[in-house]
Structures are given as structure tokens and as C-alpha cells.
Design a protein around this motif. Structure first.
Motif, PDB file in Angstrom:
ATOM      1  N   ASP A  30       8.969 -69.295  66.417  1.00 62.73           N
ATOM      2  CA  ASP A  30       8.917 -70.550  66.888  1.00 62.73           C
ATOM      3  C   ASP A  30       8.416 -71.388  65.467  1.00 62.73           C
ATOM      4  O   ASP A  30       9.029 -72.466  65.558  1.00 62.73           O
ATOM      5  CB  ASP A  30       7.811 -70.729  67.819  1.00 62.73           C
ATOM      6  N   GLN A  31       7.968 -70.884  64.588  1.00 61.87           N
ATOM      7  CA  GLN A  31       7.462 -71.763  63.310  1.00 61.87           C
ATOM      8  C   GLN A  31       7.368 -70.811  62.251  1.00 61.87           C
ATOM      9  O   GLN A  31       6.587 -69.726  62.373  1.00 61.87           O
ATOM     10  CB  GLN A  31       6.003 -72.644  63.720  1.00 61.87           C
ATOM     11  N   LEU A  32       8.055 -71.030  61.223  1.00 58.32           N
ATOM     12  CA  LEU A  32       7.848 -70.258  59.703  1.00 58.32           C
ATOM     13  C   LEU A  32       6.989 -71.267  58.950  1.00 58.32           C
ATOM     14  O   LEU A  32       7.445 -72.238  58.645  1.00 58.32           O
ATOM     15  CB  LEU A  32       9.356 -69.916  59.374  1.00 58.32           C
ATOM     16  N   VAL A  33       5.992 -70.361  58.350  1.00 56.94           N
ATOM     17  CA  VAL A  33       5.184 -71.101  57.564  1.00 56.94           C
ATOM     18  C   VAL A  33       5.688 -70.492  55.966  1.00 56.94           C
ATOM     19  O   VAL A  33       5.511 -69.298  56.089  1.00 56.94           O
ATOM     20  CB  VAL A  33       3.695 -70.948  57.794  1.00 56.94           C
ATOM     21  N   VAL A  34       5.982 -71.161  55.140  1.00 58.88           N
ATOM     22  CA  VAL A  34       6.446 -70.737  53.857  1.00 58.88           C
ATOM     23  C   VAL A  34       5.347 -71.045  53.113  1.00 58.88           C
ATOM     24  O   VAL A  34       4.737 -71.955  52.755  1.00 58.88           O
ATOM     25  CB  VAL A  34       7.729 -71.516  53.094  1.00 58.88           C
ATOM     26  N   GLY A  35       4.678 -69.907  52.551  1.00 59.61           N
ATOM     27  CA  GLY A  35       3.245 -69.833  51.874  1.00 59.61           C
ATOM     28  C   GLY A  35       3.729 -69.769  50.529  1.00 59.61           C
ATOM     29  O   GLY A  35       3.927 -68.586  49.876  1.00 59.61           O
ATOM     30  N   VAL A  36       3.175 -70.807  49.802  1.00 57.23           N
ATOM     31  CA  VAL A  36       3.601 -70.780  48.090  1.00 57.23           C
ATOM     32  C   VAL A  36       2.129 -70.484  47.519  1.00 57.23           C
ATOM     33  O   VAL A  36       1.344 -71.189  47.641  1.00 57.23           O
ATOM     34  CB  VAL A  36       4.099 -72.224  47.566  1.00 57.23           C
ATOM     35  N   GLU A  49       2.023 -77.403  42.978  1.00 58.63           N
ATOM     36  CA  GLU A  49       2.701 -78.468  43.580  1.00 58.63           C
ATOM     37  C   GLU A  49       3.836 -78.781  43.440  1.00 58.63           C
ATOM     38  O   GLU A  49       4.581 -79.155  44.199  1.00 58.63           O
ATOM     39  CB  GLU A  49       1.715 -79.561  42.939  1.00 58.63           C
ATOM     40  N   GLU A  50       4.414 -78.582  42.158  1.00 57.71           N
ATOM     41  CA  GLU A  50       6.021 -78.875  42.098  1.00 57.71           C
ATOM     42  C   GLU A  50       6.678 -77.674  42.705  1.00 57.71           C
ATOM     43  O   GLU A  50       7.729 -78.173  43.529  1.00 57.71           O
ATOM     44  CB  GLU A  50       6.246 -78.439  40.688  1.00 57.71           C
ATOM     45  N   ARG A  51       6.313 -76.582  42.934  1.00 60.94           N
ATOM     46  CA  ARG A  51       6.963 -75.543  43.808  1.00 60.94           C
ATOM     47  C   ARG A  51       7.035 -75.798  45.304  1.00 60.94           C
ATOM     48  O   ARG A  51       8.084 -75.562  45.829  1.00 60.94           O
ATOM     49  CB  ARG A  51       6.115 -74.169  43.552  1.00 60.94           C
ATOM     50  N   VAL A  52       5.799 -76.269  45.746  1.00 62.00           N
ATOM     51  CA  VAL A  52       5.936 -76.812  47.255  1.00 62.00           C
ATOM     52  C   VAL A  52       6.791 -78.039  47.356  1.00 62.00           C
ATOM     53  O   VAL A  52       7.504 -78.066  48.338  1.00 62.00           O
ATOM     54  CB  VAL A  52       4.425 -77.194  47.452  1.00 62.00           C
ATOM     55  N   ARG A  57      11.870 -79.620  49.626  1.00 59.16           N
ATOM     56  CA  ARG A  57      13.278 -80.411  49.850  1.00 59.16           C
ATOM     57  C   ARG A  57      14.343 -79.298  49.988  1.00 59.16           C
ATOM     58  O   ARG A  57      14.987 -79.669  50.844  1.00 59.16           O
ATOM     59  CB  ARG A  57      13.287 -80.814  48.266  1.00 59.16           C
ATOM     60  N   GLU A  58      14.340 -77.994  49.520  1.00 58.10           N
ATOM     61  CA  GLU A  58      15.204 -77.187  49.686  1.00 58.10           C
ATOM     62  C   GLU A  58      15.465 -76.787  51.253  1.00 58.10           C
ATOM     63  O   GLU A  58      16.510 -76.563  51.676  1.00 58.10           O
ATOM     64  CB  GLU A  58      15.083 -75.957  48.942  1.00 58.10           C
ATOM     65  N   VAL A  59      14.315 -76.709  51.920  1.00 57.58           N
ATOM     66  CA  VAL A  59      14.207 -76.289  53.301  1.00 57.58           C
ATOM     67  C   VAL A  59      14.786 -77.459  54.507  1.00 57.58           C
ATOM     68  O   VAL A  59      14.655 -76.975  55.573  1.00 57.58           O
ATOM     69  CB  VAL A  59      12.973 -75.440  53.826  1.00 57.58           C
ATOM     70  N   ILE A  66      10.084 -75.469  60.238  1.00 53.72           N
ATOM     71  CA  ILE A  66       9.497 -74.784  58.791  1.00 53.72           C
ATOM     72  C   ILE A  66       8.673 -75.574  58.216  1.00 53.72           C
ATOM     73  O   ILE A  66       8.785 -76.803  57.828  1.00 53.72           O
ATOM     74  CB  ILE A  66      10.878 -74.575  57.818  1.00 53.72           C
ATOM     75  N   ARG A  67       7.315 -75.089  57.702  1.00 52.76           N
ATOM     76  CA  ARG A  67       6.306 -75.536  57.225  1.00 52.76           C
ATOM     77  C   ARG A  67       6.055 -74.994  55.926  1.00 52.76           C
ATOM     78  O   ARG A  67       5.932 -73.852  55.712  1.00 52.76           O
ATOM     79  CB  ARG A  67       5.130 -76.021  57.930  1.00 52.76           C
ATOM     80  N   VAL A  68       5.726 -75.908  54.727  1.00 50.46           N
ATOM     81  CA  VAL A  68       5.549 -75.370  53.520  1.00 50.46           C
ATOM     82  C   VAL A  68       4.137 -75.901  53.238  1.00 50.46           C
ATOM     83  O   VAL A  68       3.938 -76.923  53.362  1.00 50.46           O
ATOM     84  CB  VAL A  68       6.595 -75.785  52.366  1.00 50.46           C
ATOM     85  N   VAL A  69       3.159 -74.594  52.826  1.00 54.66           N
ATOM     86  CA  VAL A  69       1.854 -74.780  52.466  1.00 54.66           C
ATOM     87  C   VAL A  69       1.600 -73.847  51.202  1.00 54.66           C
ATOM     88  O   VAL A  69       2.374 -73.065  51.009  1.00 54.66           O
ATOM     89  CB  VAL A  69       0.714 -74.668  53.467  1.00 54.66           C
TER      90      VAL A  69
END
Length: 167
Positions: A30-36, A49-52, A57-59, A66-69
Motif C-alpha cells: 500500500d505504501q513503499l518507503v524508499v530509505g536512503v 540530502e541531495e540523494r533524497v 524527483r525521480e519517483v 511512495i515516500r522517500v526518507v
């Protein structure tokens, strides 16, 4: 119950292979957390911070929640904090499987409530690795087959700043 999955990585830089796994992984939960995260054994080209910002932007145009943290802890502690029931990992080759299999076993010992799910990379994307993309760029090679045009531009700009080896 919300099914939350975590896809961890350094994403330095995010490649088309990563994007394939994110796109497909988002369909499983239901939710994908992309962990950087940072990896002490790797020399990052971009800050966390740049990678996040780049990954966000890319996703942005992909389907799914999709959440990026960022995270800087044990993967299983991070997954627990996020309420995840699944770790999503991409596999490119047999060598990946050996490492990932060992990690999955260790992670299961740390938290047996969170499953690890392996997704095979698309056949055309299997050879792509961030480390190799950076190396090709540093030596002046073309990386457009491995990353999006925007990421290519950022990598090449960073290479110009740090200077190409052998120039």
C-alpha cells in the motif's frame, strides 16, 4: 491493515535498475518507503540530502504511494519505525543473491515479523550498479543507458566539479 514495504539503499546515484524495483515494489504494498542511507564502505558522490531530493524527483511520476526518507540505523530498526511488514530488495546476479540471502537471514533473526522479498531486476537492467555508473562517468564514458537524463546531468556536473581522473 496497511501493507508497508521498505526499499533501502544508498541510491548514489539512483539508476534505471533502482527505478524498476521501485516501480514494481510499489505494486506489492500500500505504501513503499524508499530509505536512503549512508554506507560506511562506500564513498558517496552526493550527500544524503541531495540523494533524497533526486530520488523524490525521480519517483514523483510513478504510480503508487511512495515516500522517500533518510535513515542511519539498522535496517530492521528503521523498518519497524516505519511500520513495515516487508523489505524489498533487488537482485541482479548470483553474487547479489549470496549477499542478500545472508542479510535476509540476519534480518530475520533481528525481527521475524518483517519479511524480505527479492525482485529480480529486469534482464536489460541487470548489469547496472551505481558504483559502475560513477566509475564510467569519472573516466568520461557515457552513462545515459543506465540513468535518467536528469540524473545523467547531475552526475556529469558532479564529475566536472571533482575532476575526472587521468585528465
Amino acid at each position: 491493515m496497511n501493507r508497508i514495504g521498505v526499499y533501502p539503499g544508498t541510491f548514489d546515484p539512483i539508476t534505471l535498475g533502482h527505478m524498476d524495483i521501485i516501480r514494481r515494489g510499489a505494486k506489492l504494498v500500500d505504501q513503499l518507503v524508499v530509505g536512503v542511507t549512508t554506507n560506511p564502505s562506500k564513498s558517496p558522490m552526493f550527500t544524503v540530502e541531495e540523494r533524497v531530493a533526486i530520488v523524490e524527483r525521480e519517483v514523483a511520476g510513478l504510480a503508487g504511494d511512495i515516500r522517500v526518507v533518510t535513515f542511519d540505523s539498522l535496517l530492521m530498526d528503521f523498518a519497524e519505525r516505519e511500520g513495515a511488514t516487508m523489505i524489498v530488495r533487488g537482485l541482479r546476479a548470483v553474487a547479489d543473491f549470496e549477499y542478500e540471502y545472508q542479510m535476509a537471514g540476519m534480518n530475520q533473526q533481528l525481527n521475524s515479523r518483517i519479511e524480505t522479498v527479492f525482485l529480480m531486476a529486469d534482464v536489460g537492467l541487470q548489469p547496472i550498479a551505481s558504483k559502475l555508473v560513477k566509475e564510467i562517468a569519472i573516466y568520461g564514458g557515457e552513462i545515459g543507458k543506465f540513468v535518467t537524463p536528469a540524473v545523467r546531468g547531475e552526475v556529469m556536473a558532479r564529475v566536472d566539479v571533482i575532476g575526472r581522473r587521468g585528465s
